[in-house]
Design a protein around this motif. Structure first.
Motif, short mmCIF file in Angstrom:
data_model
loop_
_atom_site.label_atom_id
_atom_site.label_comp_id
_atom_site.label_asym_id
_atom_site.label_seq_id
_atom_site.Cartn_x
_atom_site.Cartn_y
_atom_site.Cartn_z
N LYS A 13 3.07 117.57 6.53
CA LYS A 13 3.69 117.32 7.84
C LYS A 13 3.87 115.83 8.05
CE LYS A 13 1.61 121.29 10.22
NZ LYS A 13 0.82 121.69 11.40
N THR A 14 4.88 115.47 8.87
CA THR A 14 4.98 114.10 9.34
C THR A 14 3.94 113.91 10.42
OG1 THR A 14 6.58 114.67 11.05
CG2 THR A 14 7.45 114.12 8.87
N THR A 15 3.63 112.64 10.75
CA THR A 15 2.58 112.40 11.75
C THR A 15 2.95 112.99 13.10
OG1 THR A 15 3.51 110.22 12.24
CG2 THR A 15 1.70 110.33 10.64
N HIS B 202 -5.55 124.97 17.47
CA HIS B 202 -5.37 124.96 16.01
C HIS B 202 -4.96 123.57 15.48
CE1 HIS B 202 -5.83 129.31 15.53
NE2 HIS B 202 -5.22 129.38 16.70
N PRO B 203 -5.86 122.59 15.63
CA PRO B 203 -5.53 121.24 15.16
C PRO B 203 -5.40 121.20 13.64
CG PRO B 203 -7.86 121.41 15.67
CD PRO B 203 -7.23 122.68 16.15
N ASP B 204 -4.72 120.15 13.16
CA ASP B 204 -4.57 119.96 11.71
C ASP B 204 -5.75 119.19 11.13
OD1 ASP B 204 -1.73 120.99 11.24
OD2 ASP B 204 -1.45 119.59 12.90
N VAL B 205 -6.40 118.37 11.96
CA VAL B 205 -7.57 117.58 11.55
C VAL B 205 -8.50 117.47 12.75
CG1 VAL B 205 -8.41 115.40 10.59
CG2 VAL B 205 -6.14 116.21 9.98
N GLY C 82 1.98 108.21 16.03
CA GLY C 82 2.75 109.45 16.03
C GLY C 82 1.96 110.74 16.04
N TYR C 83 0.62 110.65 16.11
CA TYR C 83 -0.18 111.87 16.12
C TYR C 83 -0.26 112.46 17.52
CZ TYR C 83 -1.80 110.40 11.49
OH TYR C 83 -1.85 110.03 10.17
N GLU C 84 -0.32 113.78 17.59
CA GLU C 84 -0.62 114.45 18.85
C GLU C 84 -2.13 114.54 18.98
OE1 GLU C 84 -0.11 118.80 21.06
OE2 GLU C 84 1.06 118.35 19.26
N VAL C 85 -2.69 114.09 20.10
CA VAL C 85 -4.14 113.98 20.25
C VAL C 85 -4.65 114.94 21.32
CG1 VAL C 85 -6.08 112.44 20.74
CG2 VAL C 85 -4.04 111.56 19.56
N ILE C 86 -5.68 115.72 20.94
CA ILE C 86 -6.41 116.57 21.87
C ILE C 86 -7.84 116.05 21.88
CG2 ILE C 86 -7.05 118.96 22.41
CD1 ILE C 86 -5.04 119.58 19.99
N THR C 87 -8.51 116.10 23.02
CA THR C 87 -9.88 115.58 23.08
C THR C 87 -10.85 116.61 23.63
OG1 THR C 87 -9.60 114.63 25.30
CG2 THR C 87 -9.00 113.23 23.42
N ALA C 88 -12.10 116.45 23.23
CA ALA C 88 -13.19 117.28 23.74
C ALA C 88 -14.44 116.42 23.78
CB ALA C 88 -13.41 118.51 22.87
N ALA C 89 -15.22 116.55 24.86
CA ALA C 89 -16.41 115.71 25.03
C ALA C 89 -17.70 116.45 24.71
CB ALA C 89 -16.46 115.15 26.45
N THR C 90 -17.63 117.77 24.52
CA THR C 90 -18.83 118.55 24.21
C THR C 90 -18.55 119.47 23.02
OG1 THR C 90 -18.26 120.44 25.63
CG2 THR C 90 -19.44 118.59 26.66
N GLY C 91 -19.62 119.99 22.44
CA GLY C 91 -19.46 120.92 21.34
C GLY C 91 -18.77 122.20 21.75
N LYS D 99 -1.54 117.48 14.61
CA LYS D 99 -2.36 117.57 15.82
C LYS D 99 -3.80 117.22 15.45
CE LYS D 99 -1.34 121.04 18.42
NZ LYS D 99 -1.26 122.42 19.00
N VAL D 100 -4.36 116.23 16.13
CA VAL D 100 -5.72 115.76 15.85
C VAL D 100 -6.63 116.07 17.03
CG1 VAL D 100 -7.17 113.78 15.25
CG2 VAL D 100 -4.80 113.89 14.43
#
Length: 230
Positions: free
Chosen positions: A3-5, A51-54, A31-40, A9-10
Motif C-alpha cells: 500500500k501507499t502511505t 483493522h489497522p495495517d500496523v 500520509g498515514y491515517e492515524v487512530i489512537t487508543a489510550a488503554t489496552g 492505517k496506523v
C-alpha cells in the motif's frame, strides 16, 4: 501489492498525550491515517473495529500491561506490531518478541528511524495479508473484506458469527480452545459459557457447510475446542 502511505492505517496505543500528539502529527504529515487508543481495552476494540495495517504499542498502559494487549491481538490477527517502550532491558524485549511483537523501539526514539521501521512493517504486513482469502470447494472467504461466498451466493454473517469464523481462519488448521474463542469474541467474563459456542457453531455450520450434520470445515475437537479445516 504494498500500500501507499495514504492507504496505511496506523493504530497508536499510548497513554502519554504528548507522544500521541507528536506521532499523530508526524505520521499524518507522511500520509498515514492515524487512530489512537489510550488503554489496552480501547486498543483491542479499535483493532477489531478499524483493522489497522500496523500497531504502535506502548507497554506501560494504565489498565493492563501492553504484553497482554499484544497477546490479545495475536489471538486473532497477524497485524505487524511495533512496541514503543521506555523499558530497555533485554528481558523486556525478549518477552515482547515471545508474545508476538514484530519490532521493538525504545523511548526516546528518532522519528526517522521509526518511520523506516514502520515502512518495513508495512511491507511485512502486505506479504501476510496477500493470503487473506481462504478458498475451499464451496466457499470463498475474504478476511480483509469480511465477505463470504458459498456456491456463488453471498452469505450474511452476524458480527458474532464472523468473529468466531475469523479467529478460526486466522489459526487455519490449528485447534482453537473454547476459552480462547469465548474470551476473544465475548470477553473474559464469558470464558466458561460454552453453550454460546455450541449455538453459534451450529448456526455457522448451517450457513457454511454443504452438509451441516457432517461438517468438513468447522470441526469440533471434543472437550477442547474447534478448528477450521480446508
Amino acid at each position: 501489492m504494498t500500500k501507499t502511505t495514504t492507504e496505511v492505517k496506523v493504530l497508536v496505543v499510548d497513554d502519554e498525550p504528548q507522544i500521541v500528539r507528536a506521532l499523530r502529527i508526524n505520521l499524518s504529515v507522511h500520509g498515514y491515517e492515524v487512530i489512537t487508543a489510550a488503554t489496552g481495552a480501547d486498543a483491542l476494540r479499535a483493532a477489531a473495529d478499524e483493522h489497522p495495517d500496523v500497531v504502535l504499542l506502548d507497554l506501560g498502559l494504565p489498565d493492563v500491561d501492553g504484553i497482554e494487549v499484544l497477546a490479545g491481538l495475536r489471538g486473532w490477527t497477524s497485524v505487524p506490531v511495533i512496541v514503543l517502550s521506555a523499558r530497555t532491558g533485554s528481558a523486556d524485549k525478549v518477552e515482547a518478541f515471545d508474545a508476538g511483537a514484530d519490532d521493538y523501539v525504545t523511548k526516546p526514539f528518532g522519528m526517522g528511524e521509526l518511520l523506516a521501521r514502520l515502512r518495513a512493517a508495512v511491507r511485512r504486513g502486505a506479504a501476510v495479508t496477500s493470503d487473506s482469502v481462504v478458498v475451499t470447494a464451496s466457499l470463498s472467504i475474504d478476511l480483509a473484506a469480511k465477505k463470504v461466498i458459498k456456491d456463488g451466493d453471498t452469505v450474511r454473517l452476524t458480527p458474532t458469527e464472523w468473529g468466531i469464523l475469523e479467529m478460526l481462519l486466522r489459526n487455519n488448521g490449528k485447534l482453537v480452545g473454547r476459552r480462547d474463542l469465548l474470551r476473544e469474541v465475548w470477553g473474559p467474563s464469558h470464558e466458561s459459557e460454552t453453550q454460546y459456542l455450541r449455538v453459534y457453531m451450529a448456526q455457522l455450520r448451517r450457513k457454511l457447510e454443504v452438509d451441516p450434520s457432517h461438517p468438513k470445515h468447522l470441526l469440533t475437537e471434543a472437550g477442547m475446542g474447534y478448528r477450521f479445516q480446508r
